[in-house]
Enzyme design. Structure first.
Site, PDB file in Angstrom:
ATOM      1  N   ARG A  10       0.703  -1.308   0.072  1.00  0.00           N
ATOM      2  CA  ARG A  10       0.019   0.099  -0.142  1.00  0.00           C
ATOM      3  C   ARG A  10       1.045   1.291   0.130  1.00  0.00           C
ATOM      4  O   ARG A  10       0.581   2.275  -0.838  1.00  0.00           O
ATOM      5  CB  ARG A  10      -0.982   0.001   1.250  1.00  0.00           C
ATOM      6  CG  ARG A  10      -2.136   1.210   1.198  1.00  0.00           C
ATOM      7  CD  ARG A  10      -2.558   1.172   2.475  1.00  0.00           C
ATOM      8  NE  ARG A  10      -1.731   2.011   3.463  1.00  0.00           N
ATOM      9  CZ  ARG A  10      -1.315   3.086   3.509  1.00  0.00           C
ATOM     10  NH1 ARG A  10      -1.645   4.145   2.856  1.00  0.00           N
ATOM     11  NH2 ARG A  10      -0.490   3.645   4.659  1.00  0.00           N
ATOM     12  N   GLY A  16       3.746   5.747  -5.430  1.00  0.00           N
ATOM     13  CA  GLY A  16       3.971   5.954  -6.927  1.00  0.00           C
ATOM     14  C   GLY A  16       2.789   7.094  -7.328  1.00  0.00           C
ATOM     15  O   GLY A  16       2.989   7.745  -8.385  1.00  0.00           O
ATOM     16  N   GLU A  35       7.527  27.303  -8.112  1.00  0.00           N
ATOM     17  CA  GLU A  35       7.663  27.185  -6.520  1.00  0.00           C
ATOM     18  C   GLU A  35       8.666  26.002  -6.263  1.00  0.00           C
ATOM     19  O   GLU A  35       9.419  26.012  -5.243  1.00  0.00           O
ATOM     20  CB  GLU A  35       6.406  26.792  -5.905  1.00  0.00           C
ATOM     21  CG  GLU A  35       5.600  27.928  -5.912  1.00  0.00           C
ATOM     22  CD  GLU A  35       3.950  27.734  -5.815  1.00  0.00           C
ATOM     23  OE1 GLU A  35       3.488  26.539  -5.836  1.00  0.00           O
ATOM     24  OE2 GLU A  35       3.189  28.517  -6.015  1.00  0.00           O
ATOM     25  N   ASP A  50      24.534  30.947   8.002  1.00  0.00           N
ATOM     26  CA  ASP A  50      24.536  30.451   9.183  1.00  0.00           C
ATOM     27  C   ASP A  50      23.355  30.594   9.967  1.00  0.00           C
ATOM     28  O   ASP A  50      23.394  31.204  11.122  1.00  0.00           O
ATOM     29  CB  ASP A  50      25.752  31.080   9.974  1.00  0.00           C
ATOM     30  CG  ASP A  50      25.943  30.544  11.293  1.00  0.00           C
ATOM     31  OD1 ASP A  50      26.075  29.393  11.403  1.00  0.00           O
ATOM     32  OD2 ASP A  50      26.557  31.127  11.980  1.00  0.00           O
ATOM     33  N   GLU A  70      -0.566  24.860  -3.507  1.00  0.00           N
ATOM     34  CA  GLU A  70      -0.468  24.956  -4.588  1.00  0.00           C
ATOM     35  C   GLU A  70      -1.091  23.780  -5.371  1.00  0.00           C
ATOM     36  O   GLU A  70      -1.856  23.785  -6.403  1.00  0.00           O
ATOM     37  CB  GLU A  70       0.842  25.517  -5.257  1.00  0.00           C
ATOM     38  CG  GLU A  70       0.860  25.902  -6.761  1.00  0.00           C
ATOM     39  CD  GLU A  70       0.054  27.135  -7.075  1.00  0.00           C
ATOM     40  OE1 GLU A  70      -0.923  27.138  -7.611  1.00  0.00           O
ATOM     41  OE2 GLU A  70       0.579  28.074  -6.634  1.00  0.00           O
ATOM     42  N   HIS A  88     -20.191  28.644 -13.668  1.00  0.00           N
ATOM     43  CA  HIS A  88     -21.020  28.485 -12.443  1.00  0.00           C
ATOM     44  C   HIS A  88     -20.668  29.288 -11.116  1.00  0.00           C
ATOM     45  O   HIS A  88     -19.394  29.030 -10.925  1.00  0.00           O
ATOM     46  CB  HIS A  88     -21.156  27.059 -12.288  1.00  0.00           C
ATOM     47  CG  HIS A  88     -22.374  26.480 -11.438  1.00  0.00           C
ATOM     48  ND1 HIS A  88     -22.119  26.720  -9.897  1.00  0.00           N
ATOM     49  CD2 HIS A  88     -23.509  26.178 -11.450  1.00  0.00           C
ATOM     50  CE1 HIS A  88     -23.451  26.460  -9.185  1.00  0.00           C
ATOM     51  NE2 HIS A  88     -23.988  26.003 -10.332  1.00  0.00           N
ATOM     52  N   ASP A  96     -11.776  30.630  -6.841  1.00  0.00           N
ATOM     53  CA  ASP A  96     -11.164  31.675  -6.322  1.00  0.00           C
ATOM     54  C   ASP A  96     -10.726  31.435  -4.767  1.00  0.00           C
ATOM     55  O   ASP A  96      -9.565  31.992  -4.105  1.00  0.00           O
ATOM     56  CB  ASP A  96     -12.292  32.785  -5.977  1.00  0.00           C
ATOM     57  CG  ASP A  96     -12.729  33.678  -7.216  1.00  0.00           C
ATOM     58  OD1 ASP A  96     -12.091  33.259  -8.435  1.00  0.00           O
ATOM     59  OD2 ASP A  96     -13.784  34.238  -7.526  1.00  0.00           O
ATOM     60  N   TRP A 113      10.277  34.410   5.779  1.00  0.00           N
ATOM     61  CA  TRP A 113      11.664  34.490   5.525  1.00  0.00           C
ATOM     62  C   TRP A 113      12.187  35.958   5.871  1.00  0.00           C
ATOM     63  O   TRP A 113      13.156  36.270   6.280  1.00  0.00           O
ATOM     64  CB  TRP A 113      11.731  34.594   3.879  1.00  0.00           C
ATOM     65  CG  TRP A 113      11.729  33.160   3.310  1.00  0.00           C
ATOM     66  CD1 TRP A 113      10.908  32.282   3.485  1.00  0.00           C
ATOM     67  CD2 TRP A 113      12.842  32.816   2.533  1.00  0.00           C
ATOM     68  NE1 TRP A 113      11.523  31.248   2.747  1.00  0.00           N
ATOM     69  CE2 TRP A 113      12.775  31.439   2.202  1.00  0.00           C
ATOM     70  CE3 TRP A 113      14.022  33.317   1.868  1.00  0.00           C
ATOM     71  CZ2 TRP A 113      13.496  30.768   1.420  1.00  0.00           C
ATOM     72  CZ3 TRP A 113      14.706  32.805   1.211  1.00  0.00           C
ATOM     73  CH2 TRP A 113      14.652  31.473   0.735  1.00  0.00           C
TER      74      TRP A 113
END
Length: 122
Positions: A10, A16, A35, A50, A70, A88, A96, A113
């Site tokens: 499994r 995979g 990305e 460092d 993403e 629709h 959105d 960051w």
């Protein structure tokens, strides 16, 4: 995956399928390719500067989180597109909201960051 797959089989099958998903995202989504470049940069930056282990994990981990979001957003878009091409309201809302999730993941990367670089180099 067939019912009854358990244990190591499994795990191998699931791995995979995960690799197939990464390849599909890389092939069909420019944002995912970008990305992955950002991920490579984050690994290099974490290795060169460092930073302590926590900072390195946050720098790289925030980008991995962005990739996760993403990929999920791309999956939502693929399902919505598969259902139909006509407009629709719910389809638009789903796309959105997926885009908004990516936006907030990007904000998290930027904040992480900024804080690490600001605290490290100020």
């Amino acid at each position: 995956m067939k019912p009854g797959h358990t244990g190591l089989l499994r795990i191998l099958k699931a791995t995979g399928f995960s690799i197939q998903g990464i390849k599909a995202g890389f092939k069909h989504e420019a944002a995912i390719r970008q990305e992955f470049v950002l991920l490579a940069v984050s690994v290099i930056v974490a290795a060169v500067f460092d930073f302590d282990l926590t900072e390195k994990c946050l720098l790289v981990g925030s980008v991995i989180f962005l990739l996760i979001v993403e990929l999920l957003n791309s999956a939502v878009e693929a399902v919505v597109d598969r259902v139909g091409s006509e407009f629709h309201e719910l389809s638009g809302r789903a796309k959105d909201m997926g885009s908004a999730a990516v936006f907030f993941a990007l904000v998290l990367v930027a904040m992480t960051w900024f804080v690490i670089f600001y605290s490290h180099f100020s």
